[in-house]
Scaffold this active site. Structure first.
Site, mmCIF file in Angstrom:
data_model
loop_
_atom_site.group_PDB
_atom_site.id
_atom_site.type_symbol
_atom_site.label_atom_id
_atom_site.label_comp_id
_atom_site.label_asym_id
_atom_site.label_seq_id
_atom_site.Cartn_x
_atom_site.Cartn_y
_atom_site.Cartn_z
ATOM 1 N N SER A 19 0.817 -1.215 0.000
ATOM 2 C CA SER A 19 0.000 0.000 0.000
ATOM 3 C C SER A 19 0.851 1.266 0.000
ATOM 4 C CB SER A 19 -0.957 -0.041 1.191
ATOM 5 O OG SER A 19 -1.900 0.999 1.136
ATOM 6 N N ASP A 54 -2.496 6.236 -3.464
ATOM 7 C CA ASP A 54 -1.352 5.638 -2.790
ATOM 8 C C ASP A 54 -0.833 4.497 -3.658
ATOM 9 O OD1 ASP A 54 -3.546 4.026 -2.362
ATOM 10 O OD2 ASP A 54 -2.908 3.364 -0.381
ATOM 11 N N ASP A 76 -1.098 1.264 -3.900
ATOM 12 C CA ASP A 76 -1.981 0.251 -4.484
ATOM 13 C C ASP A 76 -3.329 0.824 -4.885
ATOM 14 O OD1 ASP A 76 -3.030 0.569 -1.904
ATOM 15 O OD2 ASP A 76 -3.562 -1.534 -1.710
ATOM 16 N N ASP A 88 -5.910 2.112 -3.377
ATOM 17 C CA ASP A 88 -7.183 1.875 -2.702
ATOM 18 C C ASP A 88 -7.635 3.098 -1.908
ATOM 19 O OD1 ASP A 88 -5.400 1.763 -0.585
ATOM 20 O OD2 ASP A 88 -6.183 -0.114 0.251
#
Length: 454
Positions: A104, A241, A243, A245
């Site tokens: 992440s 960010d 990833d 999400d």
């Protein structure tokens, strides 16, 4: 022994905690727990595997795919994609489960492994515990034609982009948007979907080299995005960010629009269109009190959960609610996604700007953020934070003084010997004074005796 799974999968230093051996074993364990049933026609179970562009993701993905296929699971390798894309594709393919390899917003040396169940749903604790309990046991070892096969999921990104475009109520012509992709998983799909929707797009942080993910860019480093929005005269900017999400925004003057403000904009829009289920927004205890006040005045109730998007998701599923999220920018639209989706959130913000003709700055004025201060009190016995009478009395006195114009939150850390003291008030001077006083009480009352701390 400490639990291997954290609040969002297994995460740590790649080749430190998270080795190729552990990745292989986790995949083998997950194959037993999540992929134990063949379909009615006898077909092997199927799993989708995706990753962010970290260099370590290459060997971790290879280990995960080896563990799954050697355990009789057919693997669909989706390559580099956002976490919410992986979740969507699990459901779209009707796969048995899926794996996302990402840390992440963490720096490049870290990585993580996150499992999703059928339908792209995050795993409950008990299923993660079952996978962890399976580690070290004999894995499934099919032979000959029963071993799994690995194939490239060649249209994975296209499917995801078509899905995102289908969520828009109208096109985005006339908007100029700066996208900061954090040199992460959205570097390909986010610019493509905004451009396909008709927006003029300026892109930064979209040149991943495996080592520069989240490095001075993205939702945890908004400086470059603020500068780019002003420089290019854009209507607003969107930051993902690593990833993708989560999503934070910047208005045309370079002012940050955080997750609470984004949720206020979107909750009000959904209510107006009759699509906000039961007129409820699900948010965590860390959301600013200003959000609750603004939505209360608009007839919207906030359901509060513990910190963590998994708890938001659980509450949303239990109540069938349509919108939830966190101050950090994890925003969940249950009509379109099973997890936070930063690209989807950015598109919905853009749709509101385009559809209303108002600036993002104007839309963000839907709520007034109360000044908020948090102090981490270290070296204390966090287990007594909720039961110590002296702390409770100090909190009660602070709450009495604040009344309806503020609040107090004491939150023990889940991983460290510290207690987070957070105070919101009508002005920063009051918030600072009360927070400092409470932190002093917590430090005095909950101090660990020196002989025990050594």
């Amino acid at each position: 022994m400490a639990r291997l799974f954290g609040t969002d999968g297994v995460r740590g230093l790649a080749n430190g905690l998270l080795t190729a051996e552990l990745a292989l074993q986790l995949a083998q364990a997950a194959a037993v727990v999540l992929g134990h049933e063949r379909s009615a026609d006898g077909a092997r179970p199927r799993a989708v595997v995706a990753r962010d562009p970290r260099a370590s993701g290459e060997f971790i993905a290879a280990a995960v795919e080896a563990g799954l296929s050697s355990s009789g699971i057919d693997v669909y390798d989706a390559g580099v994609l956002p976490t919410p894309a992986a979740a969507y594709l699990i459901a779209d393919l009707n796969a048995d489960f899926g794996v996302m390899i990402s840390a992440s917003h963490n720096p490049a040396p870290d990585n993580g492994i996150k499992f999703f169940a059928r339908g792209g749903q995050k795993l409950p604790d008990e299923v993660e515990d079952a996978i962890e309990a399976q580690l070290g046991k004999e894995p499934s070892r099919p032979v000959a034609g029963d071993v799994g096969r690995i194939q490239r999921f060649s249209d994975a990104e296209d499917r995801y982009i078509v899905h995102l475009l289908g969520t828009l109520p109208h096109r985005l012509e006339g908007l100029k948007v700066v996208l900061d992709c954090a040199n992460g998983a959205a570097s390909g799909c986010s610019p493509q979907v905004f451009a396909s929707a008709g927006a003029e797009v300026v892109v930064i942080g979209a040149e991943p080299d495996g080592l520069n993910i989240n490095d001075g860019v993205g939702s945890t480093h908004l400086g470059q995005l603020k500068e780019a929005v002003v420089k290019h005269g854009a209507d607003f900017g969107i930051a993902h960010d690593g990833d993708a999400d989560r999503c934070l925004a910047v208005d045309h003057e370079g002012t940050e629009v955080d997750g609470d403000q984004i949720m206020a904009i979107l909750a009000l829009a959904l209510k107006e269109s009759g699509k906000l289920k039961d007129d409820v927004l699900v948010a965590t205890v860390m959301s600013n009190l200003g959000l609750k006040i603004a939505l209360r005045d608009a007839g919207i109730t906030i359901r509060e959960t513990a910190v963590g998007d998994r708890y938001v998701l659980e509450e949303m599923r239990d109540g069938g609610f349509s919108l939830g999220g966190e101050q950090s920018g994890h925003v969940i639209f249950s009509d379109y996604a099973t997890t936070g989706d930063g690209v989807l959130t950015g598109l919905q913000i853009a749709a509101q700007v385009a559809g209303t003709g108002r600036t993002l700055q104007d839309l963000a004025r839907a709520m007034t953020k109360l000044p908020q201060l948090m102090i981490n009190v270290k070296g204390v016995d966090k287990s007594r934070a909720a039961t110590d009478e002296g702390v409770a009395a100090a909190v009660a006195a602070a709450e009495l003084e604040l009344g309806d114009t503020g609040r107090v939150l004491l939150r023990p850390s889940g991983t460290e010997a510290l207690v987070r003291v957070m105070v919101e008030a009508a002005d920063m001077e009051t918030a600072t004074r009360i927070c400092t006083e409470l932190a002093g009480v917590v430090e005095d009352r909950l101090a660990i005796p020196r002989e025990l701390a050594l």
